[in-house]
Design an enzyme around this catalytic site. Structure first.
Site, PDB file in Angstrom:
ATOM      1  N   CYS A 170      68.011  32.628  89.861  1.00 48.93           N
ATOM      2  CA  CYS A 170      67.758  33.200  88.534  1.00 48.93           C
ATOM      3  C   CYS A 170      68.976  33.980  88.042  1.00 48.93           C
ATOM      4  O   CYS A 170      69.354  33.884  86.874  1.00 48.93           O
ATOM      5  CB  CYS A 170      66.515  34.089  88.568  1.00 48.93           C
ATOM      6  SG  CYS A 170      64.991  33.119  88.743  1.00 48.93           S
TER       7      CYS A 170
ATOM      8  N   GLY B 221      61.815  34.453  92.953  1.00 48.32           N
ATOM      9  CA  GLY B 221      61.468  35.792  93.425  1.00 48.32           C
ATOM     10  C   GLY B 221      62.227  36.855  92.644  1.00 48.32           C
ATOM     11  O   GLY B 221      63.161  36.543  91.896  1.00 48.32           O
TER      12      GLY B 221
ATOM     13  N   GLN C 155      64.379  38.872  93.587  1.00 49.10           N
ATOM     14  CA  GLN C 155      65.791  38.902  93.946  1.00 49.10           C
ATOM     15  C   GLN C 155      66.390  37.496  93.998  1.00 49.10           C
ATOM     16  O   GLN C 155      67.305  37.225  94.783  1.00 49.10           O
ATOM     17  CB  GLN C 155      65.975  39.616  95.292  1.00 49.10           C
ATOM     18  CG  GLN C 155      65.785  41.122  95.207  1.00 49.10           C
ATOM     19  CD  GLN C 155      66.834  41.771  94.298  1.00 49.10           C
ATOM     20  OE1 GLN C 155      67.933  41.263  94.137  1.00 49.10           O
ATOM     21  NE2 GLN C 155      66.473  42.887  93.690  1.00 49.10           N
ATOM     22  N   SER C 156      65.880  36.614  93.173  1.00 46.70           N
ATOM     23  CA  SER C 156      66.332  35.223  93.199  1.00 46.70           C
ATOM     24  C   SER C 156      67.824  35.081  92.860  1.00 46.70           C
ATOM     25  O   SER C 156      68.281  35.519  91.794  1.00 46.70           O
ATOM     26  CB  SER C 156      65.503  34.429  92.180  1.00 46.70           C
ATOM     27  OG  SER C 156      66.107  33.182  91.907  1.00 46.70           O
ATOM     28  N   ASN C 157      68.561  34.458  93.761  1.00 49.86           N
ATOM     29  CA  ASN C 157      69.970  34.137  93.480  1.00 49.86           C
ATOM     30  C   ASN C 157      70.067  33.097  92.377  1.00 49.86           C
ATOM     31  O   ASN C 157      70.977  33.124  91.551  1.00 49.86           O
ATOM     32  CB  ASN C 157      70.647  33.577  94.737  1.00 49.86           C
ATOM     33  CG  ASN C 157      70.727  34.595  95.851  1.00 49.86           C
ATOM     34  OD1 ASN C 157      71.228  35.693  95.655  1.00 49.86           O
ATOM     35  ND2 ASN C 157      70.221  34.232  97.026  1.00 49.86           N
TER      36      ASN C 157
END
Ligand code: PLP
Length: 338
Positions: free
Chosen positions: A81, A75, A77-79
């Protein structure tokens, strides 16, 4: 445990993380149980949360096999990534993030951090992303191959037979935590999103014969999805790492706390985040840990955990997910002025 052979690992996480007792949360929500928190939010700052434990094995694999680029997805706001972008920068690799959602006008939270870490970022509208993800990842892999580069595609959340080593290995740490805290046996509750943390813990507790019953509180999808995902990750682990000891894996899911959807927190979830922060000085996030902790608080009075005296909640990180949702915490102003 005899015979468990860990693959190569690079040290990225601050380990071991503390297992912390929560006296005031115990009094407020415990229903006679003792509440503990495993502080995997403290595995680091930018390399923080649960993803860094998986990345220790994924980065080691990438370096050993001569990859120069990491492609991964998630997403906006992916942690995962964000952690991958920083891990890549620390290892001298390039990162390419394939994100779900429209390109933001101004970056914030994890998206901004990914930009700062120098990752190449492509955003795809949700419908396109959902329909085409494997093809998108493969197209980028080929793009790099055509330019003489070697890109490793890391699946969502780093959750596969390689990434789950992170939490298989963390079970050694948990064994020592239990001994030090004098906990005979406990329920261990984690948020589950791409399933790898739950898979690693479920498999790891079986391999290490730990007296822990692992539960995943799903923050998206449903129980059937995660039962299958855990089994798939464990099967992938078995085929990639043959010769490991046998273990019976029984995934357990607490379904019913997704609410309106992935990344959308209800007022009750936001309230419990504020309450725990004020009570214990521990900050949860609205996407994963807040939702899962809210589920735990709701399940405690139902008797689901009544066979044990101790409950351990895994704090899997996610702090940067708080700030993009700052406007959801409006109720705090009302309380302050009242
Ligand atoms: C990714 C994530 C999870 C879920 O872990 P999975 O291994 O993807 O199931 C939980 N908490 C936080 C903060 C995360 O970033």
């Amino acid at each position: 445990m005899k015979g468990l052979a860990l693959p190569p690992r690079v040290a990225l996480a601050q380990r071991p993380t503390p297992l912390q007792y929560l006296p005031r949360a115990t009094e407020r929500w415990g229903c006679g149980k003792r509440l503990w928190i495993k502080r995997d939010d403290l595995t680091g700052c930018l390399l923080s949360g649960n993803k860094v434990r998986k990345l220790e094995f994924i980065i080691a694999h990438a370096l050993a096999e001569g990859y120069d680029t990491l492609i991964t997805c998630g997403g906006l706001q992916s942690n995962h990534c964000r952690a991958t972008a920083f891990a890549a920068a620390q290892a001298g690799l390039s990162a390419h993030l394939v994100l779900r959602g429209d390109t933001p006008l101004t970056g914030q939270g994890n998206y901004l951090l990914g930009q700062l870490a120098g990752a190449t970022i492509n955003c795809y509208p949700k419908s396109h992303y959902v329909a085409e993800l494997p093809a998108l990842l493969e197209a980028w892999r080929v793009h790099y191959a055509e330019r003489g580069k070697k890109a490793l595609v890391i699946p969502t959340g780093g959750s596969d037979g390689l990434g789950i080593w992170g939490y298989i290995a963390a079970c050694e740490e948990l064994r020592e935590d239990l001994a030090r805290a004098d906990i005979e046996s406990a329920h261990l509750v984690t948020a589950t999103g791409s399933g790898g943390t739950q898979a690693g813990l479920t498999l790891g507790t079986a391999l290490h014969a730990l007296p822990l019953t692992v539960w995943g509180v799903n923050v998206c999808d449903d129980e059937a999805y995660f039962l299958n995902k855990v089994a798939t990750d464990v099967a992938d682990w078995r085929s990639r790492f043959p010769g490991q000891p046998a273990a019976t894996v029984t995934p357990r899911v607490i379904d019913g706390y997704v609410g309106a959807g992935y990344g959308v927190a209800s007022p009750e979830v936001l309230r419990v985040i504020a309450d725990l922060a004020a009570l214990e000085g521990v900050l949860l996030d609205p996407v994963y840990t807040g939702k899962a902790f809210h589920g735990l608080v709701k399940e405690l009075p139902t008797g689901r955990f009544d066979d044990q005296r101790d409950i351990i909640f895994l704090h899997s990180g996610g702090v940067f997910g708080v700030f993009p949702q700052a406007d959801q915490f409006g109720f705090l102003h009302t309380a302050a002025s009242g």
